[in-house]
Design a protein around this motif. Structure first.
Motif, PDB file in Angstrom:
ATOM      1  N   HIS A  29       0.851  -1.204   0.000  1.00 48.79           N
ATOM      2  CA  HIS A  29       0.000   0.000   0.000  1.00 48.79           C
ATOM      3  C   HIS A  29       0.877   1.241   0.000  1.00 48.79           C
ATOM      4  N   ARG A  30       0.505   2.212  -0.839  1.00 46.65           N
ATOM      5  CA  ARG A  30       1.346   3.392  -0.990  1.00 46.65           C
ATOM      6  C   ARG A  30       0.708   4.669  -0.448  1.00 46.65           C
ATOM      7  N   SER A  31      -0.572   4.587  -0.135  1.00 45.37           N
ATOM      8  CA  SER A  31      -1.262   5.779   0.364  1.00 45.37           C
ATOM      9  C   SER A  31      -1.592   5.600   1.844  1.00 45.37           C
ATOM     10  N   GLU A  48      -3.462  13.156   4.098  1.00 47.69           N
ATOM     11  CA  GLU A  48      -3.186  11.970   3.297  1.00 47.69           C
ATOM     12  C   GLU A  48      -1.829  12.133   2.629  1.00 47.69           C
ATOM     13  N   TYR A  49      -1.077  11.030   2.612  1.00 47.47           N
ATOM     14  CA  TYR A  49       0.222  11.020   1.955  1.00 47.47           C
ATOM     15  C   TYR A  49       0.283   9.936   0.907  1.00 47.47           C
ATOM     16  N   PHE A  50       0.968  10.262  -0.164  1.00 48.45           N
ATOM     17  CA  PHE A  50       1.200   9.303  -1.243  1.00 48.45           C
ATOM     18  C   PHE A  50       2.547   9.621  -1.864  1.00 48.45           C
ATOM     19  N   SER A  51       3.378   8.608  -2.011  1.00 48.98           N
ATOM     20  CA  SER A  51       4.720   8.802  -2.560  1.00 48.98           C
ATOM     21  C   SER A  51       5.448   9.951  -1.882  1.00 48.98           C
ATOM     22  N   GLU A  52       5.397   9.951  -0.575  1.00 45.32           N
ATOM     23  CA  GLU A  52       6.125  10.904   0.269  1.00 45.32           C
ATOM     24  C   GLU A  52       5.625  12.337   0.139  1.00 45.32           C
ATOM     25  N   THR A  53       4.482  12.525  -0.490  1.00 44.96           N
ATOM     26  CA  THR A  53       3.925  13.870  -0.697  1.00 44.96           C
ATOM     27  C   THR A  53       2.560  13.986  -0.040  1.00 44.96           C
ATOM     28  N   ASN A  71       9.504   4.008   2.209  1.00 46.08           N
ATOM     29  CA  ASN A  71       8.932   2.659   2.364  1.00 46.08           C
ATOM     30  C   ASN A  71       7.425   2.737   2.681  1.00 46.08           C
ATOM     31  N   SER A  72       6.844   3.929   2.531  1.00 49.98           N
ATOM     32  CA  SER A  72       5.417   4.218   2.743  1.00 49.98           C
ATOM     33  C   SER A  72       5.009   4.360   4.199  1.00 49.98           C
ATOM     34  N   ARG A  73       5.898   4.054   5.109  1.00 46.63           N
ATOM     35  CA  ARG A  73       5.594   4.287   6.520  1.00 46.63           C
ATOM     36  C   ARG A  73       5.363   5.783   6.733  1.00 46.63           C
ATOM     37  N   SER A  74       4.488   6.087   7.682  1.00 46.55           N
ATOM     38  CA  SER A  74       4.149   7.494   7.894  1.00 46.55           C
ATOM     39  C   SER A  74       4.217   7.838   9.382  1.00 46.55           C
ATOM     40  N   GLU A  75       4.506   9.065   9.637  1.00 49.17           N
ATOM     41  CA  GLU A  75       4.477   9.589  11.005  1.00 49.17           C
ATOM     42  C   GLU A  75       3.635  10.852  11.021  1.00 49.17           C
ATOM     43  N   SER A  93      -4.526   2.777   5.398  1.00 50.36           N
ATOM     44  CA  SER A  93      -3.740   2.670   4.173  1.00 50.36           C
ATOM     45  C   SER A  93      -4.590   2.147   3.025  1.00 50.36           C
ATOM     46  N   SER A  94      -4.194   2.523   1.828  1.00 50.00           N
ATOM     47  CA  SER A  94      -4.853   2.010   0.630  1.00 50.00           C
ATOM     48  C   SER A  94      -3.803   1.792  -0.443  1.00 50.00           C
ATOM     49  N   LEU A  95      -4.172   0.983  -1.419  1.00 51.99           N
ATOM     50  CA  LEU A  95      -3.217   0.579  -2.448  1.00 51.99           C
ATOM     51  C   LEU A  95      -2.685   1.795  -3.203  1.00 51.99           C
ATOM     52  N   GLU A  96      -3.591   2.571  -3.713  1.00 49.05           N
ATOM     53  CA  GLU A  96      -3.245   3.782  -4.443  1.00 49.05           C
ATOM     54  C   GLU A  96      -4.132   4.909  -3.934  1.00 49.05           C
ATOM     55  N   VAL A  97      -3.928   6.070  -4.452  1.00 49.26           N
ATOM     56  CA  VAL A  97      -4.703   7.228  -4.016  1.00 49.26           C
ATOM     57  C   VAL A  97      -6.186   7.039  -4.309  1.00 49.26           C
ATOM     58  N   TYR A  98      -6.524   6.551  -5.467  1.00 53.28           N
ATOM     59  CA  TYR A  98      -7.933   6.428  -5.843  1.00 53.28           C
ATOM     60  C   TYR A  98      -8.419   4.991  -5.790  1.00 53.28           C
ATOM     61  N   SER A  99      -7.821   4.173  -4.931  1.00 51.62           N
ATOM     62  CA  SER A  99      -8.318   2.800  -4.800  1.00 51.62           C
ATOM     63  C   SER A  99      -9.534   2.742  -3.896  1.00 51.62           C
ATOM     64  N   TYR A 100      -9.820   3.811  -3.157  1.00 52.91           N
ATOM     65  CA  TYR A 100     -11.045   4.023  -2.417  1.00 52.91           C
ATOM     66  C   TYR A 100     -11.266   3.138  -1.210  1.00 52.91           C
ATOM     67  N   GLU A 101     -10.671   1.967  -1.150  1.00 46.36           N
ATOM     68  CA  GLU A 101     -10.840   1.133   0.032  1.00 46.36           C
ATOM     69  C   GLU A 101      -9.683   1.395   0.979  1.00 46.36           C
ATOM     70  N   GLN A 102     -10.020   1.883   2.147  1.00 49.79           N
ATOM     71  CA  GLN A 102      -8.992   2.168   3.137  1.00 49.79           C
ATOM     72  C   GLN A 102      -9.090   1.168   4.272  1.00 49.79           C
ATOM     73  N   TYR A 103      -7.947   0.700   4.707  1.00 46.51           N
ATOM     74  CA  TYR A 103      -7.861  -0.279   5.790  1.00 46.51           C
ATOM     75  C   TYR A 103      -7.219   0.391   7.003  1.00 46.51           C
ATOM     76  N   PHE A 104      -7.909   0.274   8.113  1.00 51.88           N
ATOM     77  CA  PHE A 104      -7.504   1.016   9.297  1.00 51.88           C
ATOM     78  C   PHE A 104      -6.633   0.208  10.253  1.00 51.88           C
ATOM     79  N   GLY A 105      -5.768   0.924  10.945  1.00 51.41           N
ATOM     80  CA  GLY A 105      -4.998   0.341  12.027  1.00 51.41           C
ATOM     81  C   GLY A 105      -5.780   0.413  13.324  1.00 51.41           C
TER      82      GLY A 105
END
Lengths: 113, 113
Positions: A29-31, A48-53, A71-75, A93-105
């Motif tokens: 997952h990148r987002s 929201e972050y994606f590709s370090e942005t 490595n997609s980890r976020s703080e 986290s989600s696979l891509e920005v527009y993958s729409y399904e988010q999985y929560f910690g």
């Protein structure tokens, strides 16, 4: 596949201090998105972050900031803590920005005294 | 701006019976996704079901189904054969072009044995 992990799970801080929360997304997952959950305001989007942005930011003061690593980890960081910052902070986290399904910690429970 | 409204703060249902949770939303977007998330007392948020706005067919996942009325901007969740493990807080959520989730206030569902 391991789920989204967040550390620490519980944290107690004093007003005026700063805090850093960590989130490791599902492998591949990148987002990564962050949400604040309080009894009064419910679930509110932080950023929201994606590709370090940072792609999106919610209506929170500048004391709330975040970053994402290669490595997609976020703080996320909260400076000059206030009593009102006490909340459950959820990372998703989600696979891509527009993958729409988010999985929560499981969240980090922050208490500010 | 999008809004999501869950007007019922709590509901109770007898085990094995059917319950419907209501949600309305407001948006000017035409392409979007709607979700129901479940947050059990352990606090891990779990995706229950999702609906793409461009699909007329209502989504179904085992005992969970939705009634999506696009014109009325209504998105209710039906839980059939309620189980004790369904006891949780349920959140209705919307995401559109900016990919951030907007949540309703949530509804506490209690399943009685």
């Amino acid at each position: 596949k391991a789920g989204v992990t967040q550390t620490p799970r519980y944290l107690i801080k004093t007003r005026g201090q700063q805090v850093t929360l960590s989130c490791s997304p599902i492998s591949g997952h990148r987002s990564v998105s962050w949400y604040q959950q309080t009894p009064g305001q419910g679930l509110q989007f932080l950023f929201e972050y994606f590709s370090e942005t940072q792609r999106n930011k919610g209506n929170f003061p500048g004391r709330f900031s975040g970053r994402q690593f290669s490595n997609s980890r976020s703080e996320m960081n909260v400076s000059t803590l206030e009593l009102g910052d006490s909340a459950l902070y959820l990372c998703a986290s989600s696979l891509e920005v527009y993958s729409y399904e988010q999985y929560f910690g499981p969240g980090t429970r922050l208490t500010v005294t | 701006a999008q809004t999501v409204t869950q007007s019922q703060p709590e509901m109770s249902v007898q085990e094995a019976e059917t319950v419907t949770l209501s949600c309305t939303y407001d948006t000017s977007e035409n392409n979007y996704y709607l979700f129901w998330y479940k947050q059990p007392p352990s606090r891990q948020m779990i995706l229950v079901i999702r609906q793409e706005a461009y699909k007329q067919q209502n989504a179904t996942e085992n005992r969970f189904s939705v009634n999506f009325q696009k014109a009325a901007k209504s998105f209710s969740l039906k839980i059939s054969d309620s189980q004790l493990g369904d006891t949780a807080m349920y959140f209705c959520a919307f995401t559109g072009a900016n990919s951030k989730l907007t949540f309703g206030k949530g509804i506490t569902l209690s399943v009685r044995p």
